[in-house]
Design a protein around this motif. Structure first.
Motif, short mmCIF file in Angstrom:
data_model
loop_
_atom_site.label_atom_id
_atom_site.label_comp_id
_atom_site.label_asym_id
_atom_site.label_seq_id
_atom_site.Cartn_x
_atom_site.Cartn_y
_atom_site.Cartn_z
N LEU A 202 0.81 -1.21 0.00
CA LEU A 202 0.00 0.00 0.00
C LEU A 202 0.85 1.26 0.00
CD1 LEU A 202 -2.88 -0.93 2.47
CD2 LEU A 202 -3.05 -0.63 0.01
N ALA A 203 2.01 1.22 0.63
CA ALA A 203 2.88 2.40 0.65
C ALA A 203 3.36 2.74 -0.75
CB ALA A 203 4.06 2.16 1.59
N GLN A 233 -8.37 6.59 5.44
CA GLN A 233 -9.82 6.68 5.50
C GLN A 233 -10.54 5.87 4.42
OE1 GLN A 233 -10.27 10.96 5.25
NE2 GLN A 233 -10.24 11.18 7.47
N PRO A 234 -10.09 4.65 4.11
CA PRO A 234 -10.87 3.85 3.17
C PRO A 234 -12.23 3.51 3.76
CG PRO A 234 -9.15 2.52 4.18
CD PRO A 234 -8.89 3.93 4.60
N ALA A 235 -13.22 3.31 2.87
CA ALA A 235 -14.59 3.09 3.33
C ALA A 235 -14.87 1.63 3.68
CB ALA A 235 -15.57 3.57 2.26
N ASP A 241 -8.70 -3.06 7.03
CA ASP A 241 -7.87 -4.13 7.59
C ASP A 241 -6.55 -4.25 6.84
OD1 ASP A 241 -9.87 -4.68 9.40
OD2 ASP A 241 -10.67 -6.40 8.30
N LEU A 242 -6.62 -4.11 5.52
CA LEU A 242 -5.40 -4.19 4.70
C LEU A 242 -4.46 -3.05 5.06
CD1 LEU A 242 -4.55 -6.13 2.37
CD2 LEU A 242 -5.33 -4.37 0.80
N LEU A 243 -5.01 -1.87 5.22
CA LEU A 243 -4.20 -0.73 5.61
C LEU A 243 -3.61 -0.92 7.00
CD1 LEU A 243 -3.18 2.13 5.02
CD2 LEU A 243 -5.34 3.00 5.92
N GLY A 244 -4.43 -1.42 7.94
CA GLY A 244 -3.93 -1.67 9.28
C GLY A 244 -2.80 -2.67 9.31
N ALA A 245 -2.92 -3.72 8.48
CA ALA A 245 -1.87 -4.74 8.45
C ALA A 245 -0.58 -4.18 7.86
CB ALA A 245 -2.34 -5.94 7.62
N SER A 246 -0.70 -3.25 6.91
CA SER A 246 0.49 -2.70 6.25
C SER A 246 1.23 -1.71 7.13
CB SER A 246 0.10 -2.03 4.93
OG SER A 246 -0.60 -0.83 5.17
#
Length: 249
Positions: A202-203, A233-235, A241-246
């Motif tokens: 994601l980065a 702020q994805p909806a 979850d993907l952002l949190g894991a990254s």
């Protein structure tokens, strides 16, 4: 006119009980000059979209339009490859081990019917930050980052409008990844290129892309702009979850 339009794209492998649906009903458009990302976990179908576009995944349905021209089946003519080129994930596998950099680039230029090959080879090497001293080296004499620069130069040889980037830095050392991403950013600006970029990182997508689509189990579950991603702020819950894991330590 959009550079790329994907509408209700389905891609599958096998038949009958062995059929695997890799992409299901994917739709998005990429404006000319835009950098658009496809992100998701391994097996989400993001690279399969690129393969369907280039004819490497032959069984698909839906609509794929490139600069106003609709694609059909798996065959792609020379005109397609003058417009669209792909940079693959592994620079070690994508170059012929017994061909010098000069051979790799010269043969590609000849295939595209481009003249003044000597001058063009040197220009391509300068464009990707290598220079003429690398012209007659073999792949085993190059680092991973240098090989990927050669692969990018080969993709640029036919002066395409669109580059498909399939995890272009994931096989490289972390110290080299930023150099290649910065090179791609500069080339996009200099040549007015349109990018469709696949990554699980994601980065990387947040740095490289204007907008992105998040994929899960072959489906696009959310399309957002990169500013939304950078703001955290994805909806969709999966995107969160993907952002949190990254970003987890």
């Amino acid at each position: 006119m959009s550079a790329l339009e994907i509408s209700n794209l389905n891609v599958w492998f096998g038949d009958g009980p062995d059929r695997v649906d890799a992409v299901k009903g994917a739709s998005f458009a990429v404006a000319q000059g835009e950098s658009f990302g496809l992100v998701g976990e391994s097996g989400s179908g993001k690279s399969t979209i690129l393969r369907a576009m280039t004819g490497l995944a032959p069984t698909w349905s839906g609509d794929i339009t490139v600069e106003g021209t609709s694609l059909t089946g798996a065959k792609r003519d020379k005109g397609f490859f003058r417009t669209v080129q792909m940079v693959f994930q592994d620079p070690y596998a994508s170059l012929h081990p017994r061909h010098t950099v000069d051979q790799v680039l010269s043969e590609t230029l000849q295939l595209h019917g481009i003249n003044d090959i000597d001058t063009r080879v040197e220009t391509l090497l300068e464009d990707v930050g290598l220079g003429r001293r690398f012209r007659f080296r073999y792949p085993h004499q190059l680092s991973g980052g240098q090989r990927q620069r050669v692969a990018i130069a080969r993709a640029l040889a036919g002066e395409p409008d669109i580059l498909l980037l399939d995890e272009p830095t994931s096989a490289l050392d972390v110290s080299v990844q930023a150099e290649i991403l910065n090179l791609l950013t500069d080339l996009r600006a200099e040549h007015g290129l349109t990018y469709l970029m696949v990554s699980h990182d994601l980065a990387v997508i947040a740095h490289m892309c204007d907008r992105l689509a998040v994929m899960r189990h072959g489906e696009i579950i959310e399309i957002m702009d990169a500013a939304t991603l950078r703001a955290g702020q994805p909806a969709h819950e999966y995107s969160q979850d993907l952002l949190g894991a990254s970003t987890a330590p």
